[in-house]
Each structure stands twice: as C-alpha cells, then as structure tokens.
Design a protein around this motif. Structure first.
Motif, PDB file in Angstrom:
ATOM      1  N   ALA A 202      28.823 -69.308   5.548  1.00 51.21           N
ATOM      2  CA  ALA A 202      29.578 -69.848   6.680  1.00 51.21           C
ATOM      3  C   ALA A 202      28.664 -70.597   7.647  1.00 51.21           C
ATOM      4  CB  ALA A 202      30.307 -68.720   7.400  1.00 51.21           C
ATOM      5  N   LEU A 203      27.507 -70.041   7.953  1.00 53.42           N
ATOM      6  CA  LEU A 203      26.602 -70.673   8.912  1.00 53.42           C
ATOM      7  C   LEU A 203      26.062 -71.992   8.374  1.00 53.42           C
ATOM      8  CD1 LEU A 203      24.683 -67.528  10.220  1.00 53.42           C
ATOM      9  CD2 LEU A 203      26.402 -68.881  11.435  1.00 53.42           C
ATOM     10  N   ARG A 204      25.805 -72.057   7.076  1.00 49.87           N
ATOM     11  CA  ARG A 204      25.395 -73.342   6.495  1.00 49.87           C
ATOM     12  C   ARG A 204      26.522 -74.361   6.608  1.00 49.87           C
ATOM     13  NH1 ARG A 204      22.692 -70.079   2.551  1.00 49.87           N
ATOM     14  NH2 ARG A 204      24.545 -70.072   1.223  1.00 49.87           N
ATOM     15  N   PHE A 205      27.742 -73.907   6.359  1.00 49.49           N
ATOM     16  CA  PHE A 205      28.866 -74.834   6.376  1.00 49.49           C
ATOM     17  C   PHE A 205      29.138 -75.362   7.785  1.00 49.49           C
ATOM     18  CE2 PHE A 205      33.131 -76.456   5.613  1.00 49.49           C
ATOM     19  CZ  PHE A 205      32.931 -77.086   4.390  1.00 49.49           C
ATOM     20  N   VAL A 206      28.859 -74.559   8.796  1.00 44.25           N
ATOM     21  CA  VAL A 206      28.997 -75.020  10.175  1.00 44.25           C
ATOM     22  C   VAL A 206      28.101 -76.227  10.416  1.00 44.25           C
ATOM     23  CG1 VAL A 206      28.449 -74.433  12.568  1.00 44.25           C
ATOM     24  CG2 VAL A 206      29.758 -72.838  11.178  1.00 44.25           C
ATOM     25  N   VAL A 207      26.886 -76.195   9.885  1.00 41.25           N
ATOM     26  CA  VAL A 207      25.964 -77.320  10.059  1.00 41.25           C
ATOM     27  C   VAL A 207      26.519 -78.567   9.380  1.00 41.25           C
ATOM     28  CG1 VAL A 207      23.617 -78.166   9.654  1.00 41.25           C
ATOM     29  CG2 VAL A 207      24.006 -75.749  10.206  1.00 41.25           C
ATOM     30  N   LEU A 208      27.084 -78.402   8.182  1.00 41.06           N
ATOM     31  CA  LEU A 208      27.673 -79.544   7.497  1.00 41.06           C
ATOM     32  C   LEU A 208      28.841 -80.107   8.304  1.00 41.06           C
ATOM     33  CD1 LEU A 208      27.669 -81.294   4.904  1.00 41.06           C
ATOM     34  CD2 LEU A 208      29.441 -79.751   4.016  1.00 41.06           C
ATOM     35  N   ALA A 209      29.664 -79.229   8.870  1.00 40.91           N
ATOM     36  CA  ALA A 209      30.793 -79.673   9.688  1.00 40.91           C
ATOM     37  C   ALA A 209      30.303 -80.492  10.884  1.00 40.91           C
ATOM     38  CB  ALA A 209      31.611 -78.476  10.160  1.00 40.91           C
ATOM     39  N   ASP A 210      29.230 -80.040  11.518  1.00 38.94           N
ATOM     40  CA  ASP A 210      28.676 -80.776  12.662  1.00 38.94           C
ATOM     41  C   ASP A 210      28.201 -82.166  12.248  1.00 38.94           C
ATOM     42  OD1 ASP A 210      29.161 -78.724  14.440  1.00 38.94           O
ATOM     43  OD2 ASP A 210      27.142 -77.887  14.293  1.00 38.94           O
ATOM     44  N   ARG A 211      27.531 -82.250  11.099  1.00 38.27           N
ATOM     45  CA  ARG A 211      27.037 -83.553  10.658  1.00 38.27           C
ATOM     46  C   ARG A 211      28.184 -84.486  10.262  1.00 38.27           C
ATOM     47  NH1 ARG A 211      23.644 -80.809  12.272  1.00 38.27           N
ATOM     48  NH2 ARG A 211      24.598 -81.820  14.079  1.00 38.27           N
ATOM     49  N   LEU A 212      29.232 -83.948   9.656  1.00 38.73           N
ATOM     50  CA  LEU A 212      30.401 -84.758   9.326  1.00 38.73           C
ATOM     51  C   LEU A 212      31.054 -85.295  10.600  1.00 38.73           C
ATOM     52  CD1 LEU A 212      31.977 -82.519   6.544  1.00 38.73           C
ATOM     53  CD2 LEU A 212      31.234 -84.883   6.227  1.00 38.73           C
ATOM     54  N   TYR A 213      31.139 -84.452  11.617  1.00 33.59           N
ATOM     55  CA  TYR A 213      31.750 -84.848  12.884  1.00 33.59           C
ATOM     56  C   TYR A 213      30.892 -85.904  13.581  1.00 33.59           C
ATOM     57  CZ  TYR A 213      34.198 -84.293  17.346  1.00 33.59           C
ATOM     58  OH  TYR A 213      34.928 -84.514  18.489  1.00 33.59           O
TER      59      TYR A 213
ATOM     60  N   SER B 189      18.367 -79.002   7.538  1.00 30.37           N
ATOM     61  CA  SER B 189      17.769 -80.149   8.219  1.00 30.37           C
ATOM     62  C   SER B 189      17.994 -81.446   7.449  1.00 30.37           C
ATOM     63  CB  SER B 189      16.263 -79.927   8.412  1.00 30.37           C
ATOM     64  OG  SER B 189      15.600 -79.848   7.156  1.00 30.37           O
ATOM     65  N   ARG B 190      18.408 -81.338   6.171  1.00 28.95           N
ATOM     66  CA  ARG B 190      18.621 -82.520   5.340  1.00 28.95           C
ATOM     67  C   ARG B 190      20.098 -82.882   5.194  1.00 28.95           C
ATOM     68  NH1 ARG B 190      14.349 -81.376   0.328  1.00 28.95           N
ATOM     69  NH2 ARG B 190      12.482 -81.202   1.641  1.00 28.95           N
ATOM     70  N   TYR B 191      20.988 -82.162   5.874  1.00 28.11           N
ATOM     71  CA  TYR B 191      22.419 -82.437   5.715  1.00 28.11           C
ATOM     72  C   TYR B 191      22.794 -83.819   6.231  1.00 28.11           C
ATOM     73  CZ  TYR B 191      23.310 -77.528   4.453  1.00 28.11           C
ATOM     74  OH  TYR B 191      23.335 -76.299   3.829  1.00 28.11           O
ATOM     75  N   ARG B 192      22.092 -84.306   7.233  1.00 27.34           N
ATOM     76  CA  ARG B 192      22.367 -85.661   7.714  1.00 27.34           C
ATOM     77  C   ARG B 192      22.114 -86.670   6.598  1.00 27.34           C
ATOM     78  NH1 ARG B 192      22.381 -87.443  13.028  1.00 27.34           N
ATOM     79  NH2 ARG B 192      21.277 -85.555  13.697  1.00 27.34           N
ATOM     80  N   GLN B 193      20.998 -86.501   5.883  1.00 26.91           N
ATOM     81  CA  GLN B 193      20.685 -87.397   4.775  1.00 26.91           C
ATOM     82  C   GLN B 193      21.612 -87.152   3.582  1.00 26.91           C
ATOM     83  OE1 GLN B 193      18.330 -85.763   6.569  1.00 26.91           O
ATOM     84  NE2 GLN B 193      17.530 -87.573   7.636  1.00 26.91           N
ATOM     85  N   LEU B 194      22.077 -85.922   3.415  1.00 31.45           N
ATOM     86  CA  LEU B 194      23.017 -85.613   2.339  1.00 31.45           C
ATOM     87  C   LEU B 194      24.278 -86.460   2.456  1.00 31.45           C
ATOM     88  CD1 LEU B 194      23.627 -83.534  -0.037  1.00 31.45           C
ATOM     89  CD2 LEU B 194      24.864 -82.206   1.690  1.00 31.45           C
ATOM     90  N   LEU B 195      24.670 -86.781   3.687  1.00 33.54           N
ATOM     91  CA  LEU B 195      25.896 -87.537   3.942  1.00 33.54           C
ATOM     92  C   LEU B 195      25.661 -89.036   4.109  1.00 33.54           C
ATOM     93  CD1 LEU B 195      27.496 -85.076   6.511  1.00 33.54           C
ATOM     94  CD2 LEU B 195      28.192 -85.399   4.132  1.00 33.54           C
ATOM     95  N   ALA B 196      24.446 -89.479   3.912  1.00 29.76           N
ATOM     96  CA  ALA B 196      24.125 -90.901   4.123  1.00 29.76           C
ATOM     97  C   ALA B 196      25.004 -91.796   3.256  1.00 29.76           C
ATOM     98  CB  ALA B 196      22.651 -91.153   3.814  1.00 29.76           C
ATOM     99  N   GLY B 197      25.640 -92.774   3.892  1.00 26.59           N
ATOM    100  CA  GLY B 197      26.445 -93.741   3.154  1.00 26.59           C
ATOM    101  C   GLY B 197      27.822 -93.272   2.757  1.00 26.59           C
ATOM    102  N   ILE B 198      28.219 -92.055   3.143  1.00 27.21           N
ATOM    103  CA  ILE B 198      29.527 -91.514   2.774  1.00 27.21           C
ATOM    104  C   ILE B 198      30.560 -91.868   3.847  1.00 27.21           C
ATOM    105  CG2 ILE B 198      30.848 -89.410   2.329  1.00 27.21           C
ATOM    106  CD1 ILE B 198      28.903 -90.150   0.110  1.00 27.21           C
ATOM    107  N   ASP B 199      31.680 -92.459   3.434  1.00 24.64           N
ATOM    108  CA  ASP B 199      32.722 -92.900   4.368  1.00 24.64           C
ATOM    109  C   ASP B 199      33.932 -91.969   4.395  1.00 24.64           C
ATOM    110  OD1 ASP B 199      31.318 -95.395   4.994  1.00 24.64           O
ATOM    111  OD2 ASP B 199      31.843 -95.991   2.954  1.00 24.64           O
ATOM    112  N   GLY B 200      34.017 -91.045   3.471  1.00 22.23           N
ATOM    113  CA  GLY B 200      35.118 -90.089   3.438  1.00 22.23           C
ATOM    114  C   GLY B 200      34.793 -88.994   2.439  1.00 22.23           C
TER     115      GLY B 200
END
Length: 347
Positions: free
Chosen positions: A285-296, A259-270
């Motif tokens: 793998a399931l955790r990484f899917v969530v990170l992929a969704d937030r990056l997208y 639930s915090r992955y969105r904030q984990l990526l805050a301010g990241i441009d690449g």
C-alpha cells in the motif's frame, strides 16, 4: 496511432543527477507565483503569509552576517533557517511553497516529504546531504508526522542542511477532517524537529477547505471486458498509454525503488488497470501511494476495472496510522479516474 506499453515491463535506471533534477514543482504548480495566489479577504492570515514568504525569499542566498556586520544586520534581517506553513487541507500551502521556489534563484529543490526520504533510501544519507547542501533552498511539501523513523531521518537531514547554510521551507500535511477543529500540525512539527524548531518561523494559514471532506465518490469501475474498447475511445488522442494487470503491477513495484517512479511514468499519457483489488499489505500500500502521487503530479488519467478506488485500501488501513497517506491517494486516484471517464480536470 496510440502506442501501448506496460509499466510492469519498465525498469528505469536513474543516475544521481537525474534523481536530483526531478526535485521541482509538479506541472500543476509549474507556473504559479505569489501574484497568482488569491488571498481570501475574510482570512487575513493568507495575505500575511504571502508577505512573510516574499520576505523570506529575499533572504535566500545571502550569507549569514558575522562579527560587527551581524550585530548591525540582526535588526534588519531574519537569520532563521526555515519557514513552516501550517494550515488545514486545501488552503493553498503547496501553491505558496511552489511560489517561493519559483521566486528564488537556484540551485534549489522542491519535493514532498516522501520524495526526500526515498532519495535518502536511493543514495544514502551522507550522499543526500552532500548533494543538497550545495543548494540555496530546499522545499519540503506535506511534512508527515505519522512515521517516527522517517521524521527523525528528516529532522537530521534538515539540521545538517541548516548547518550548511541552506534555507528550508516546509508545509504541513493535515487531514481534511481536522479542519476547523483547531488541530493544526505546528506544535507536532516543532516537537519532532527538536533542536531546529527555534530556527523555523511558523506561518499559520487559515481558510475554508475548497475540497470535499470525507472520501470522494469515485466513478464506477468499468467491466473488464469493456476496458480495452473504452481506452481506445478515451485515449484516442494520447501518445502512449500503459496497460497493466493490477496484480502484476503491484508485484513489479516491489522491485523498483520509489525514487524512480517518476521515471517509470515518463512519456505515459494514460493508464489502464485490469482487475484492481483491495490492497491489504502495508508495504504494498505504501509503495502504491507513491505511484498515486506521481500519477497525480503528471495529471495522468486512469481507466480501471475491479474494485472502486474508495475500496483500494482495507478498512483497517483507512483507520490506521497511515490514514493521511491513504486518504490522499484515494482522493487523487479518484480525480484522475473522473478525468478519464467524465472529462473532468482534477482540481
């Protein structure tokens, strides 16, 4: 000058209010509307879906009629708690769901099925209900039917929200290979949500898949010794990039609630990942899917060395019960890698 950080060094602390504030359409759907949706004249169900959603939007926020008012109002309004968009991959369901969200005054929430289950995991079921029942509309994108436990959880959550007068809207998560085979998800959805099924109006959206079927071909990974130099070129105008060893990143994600992955990526441009490997552990793998969704969601381009993204998950996983999740993650990561290396914008 580009600032360099490491996701593996970030441990975001997020309040309940901050978590809830994250439930809105991603930037790629930040300004869509019913008017910006272009129905295919050859697919009349698409135009019909727009009209149905506009009608549903007009009902949100109006208290249910009672007594004599209910008797006379029943013929004019639809008192159903929810609406469900059923269709194949790439026919614009998320566009329409986000358009509904934009058309309705708040308070309201928009998130994926996974984001809501993660919210329950972060807050507890009861606190999630107490928070969301104050809303007029809750939109659930990509309702998933591949995890019985999560499906039961979401069914219960939706039932309690409907009982509290919250309007609900959901879309299906249909595998691209199923398109054209008549294998839509409405029947499964109605069966799984059980007592709520008759409170949902099902809107089927037909259409051609505008994306490629099958896994897209990712760009070739860069040699690890060339990764940093490539990042200096590709991200020369970026504000902040995150450079991580892939294995260290995987280990770090285990200690950060999804639930915090969105904030984990805050301010990241690449992002730059060294030595990407095939993931063979289901929980990882399931955790990484969530990170992929937030990056997208944030449209963050990716440069990486190691294995190509179509080898990110093991063959067993790509043929297993979570195929839809892994297919989506590979497709999205591939789009972001293409954006970084060949200056394409993901569609």
């Amino acid at each position: 000058m580009v600032a360099v950080e490491h996701l593996a060094a970030r441990t975001p602390s997020v309040s309940v209010d901050e978590l809830l504030k994250g439930f809105y359409p991603s930037p790629r759907f930040g300004e869509v509307s019913f008017d910006s949706y272009r129905p295919d004249p050859a697919q009349p169900s698409q135009a019909a879906a727009v009209k149905a959603l506009q009608h549903f939007a007009s009902s949100v926020g109006h208290p249910e009629a009672r007594g004599l008012r209910k008797l006379f109002a029943a013929k004019k309004t639809d008192s159903r708690a929810g609406i469900y968009l059923d269709g194949g991959f790439g026919v614009g369901k998320t566009h329409l769901l986000a358009s509904l969200w934009h058309a309705v005054p708040g308070p309201k929430a928009f998130g994926t099925f996974v984001e809501y289950t993660n919210l329950v995991g972060a807050l507890s079921f009861r606190k999630t209900v107490d928070a969301l029942k104050q809303y007029k509309l809750v939109c659930i994108d990509e309702f998933e039917l591949d995890d019985p436990g999560d499906t039961v959880l979401m069914s219960r959550l939706m039932r309690e929200l409907a009982d509290a007068g919250v309007k609900l809207a959901a879309t299906s998560n249909t595998l691209p290979g199923s398109l054209g085979e008549g294998r839509f998800a409405a029947v499964d959805f109605q069966r799984e949500i059980q007592v709520l099924a008759d409170q949902f109006e099902v809107i089927r959206i037909d259409g051609e898949d505008y994306r490629h079927r099958g896994l897209p071909t990712p760009p070739e990974p860069l040699p690890d010794e060339e990764l940093e130099a490539a990042a200096e070129v590709e991200f020369a105008t970026a504000g902040t990039i995150a450079v991580d060893d892939f294995e260290e990143l995987l280990e770090h994600l285990a200690g950060v609630h999804p639930s915090r992955y969105r904030q984990l990526l805050a301010g990241i441009d690449g992002v730059v990942w060294h030595r990407v490997r095939t993931i063979t552990e289901q929980s990882v793998a399931l955790r990484f899917v969530v990170l992929a969704d937030r990056l997208y969601d944030k449209d963050v381009p990716i440069l990486a060395s190691g294995v190509p993204f179509d080898q990110l998950f093991s063959a067993e996983m790509m043929a297993g019960g979570y195929l839809k999740k892994y297919f989506r993650a590979v497709s999205r990561l591939t789009a972001l890698a293409r954006e970084a290396q060949v200056q394409e914008s993901p569609k």
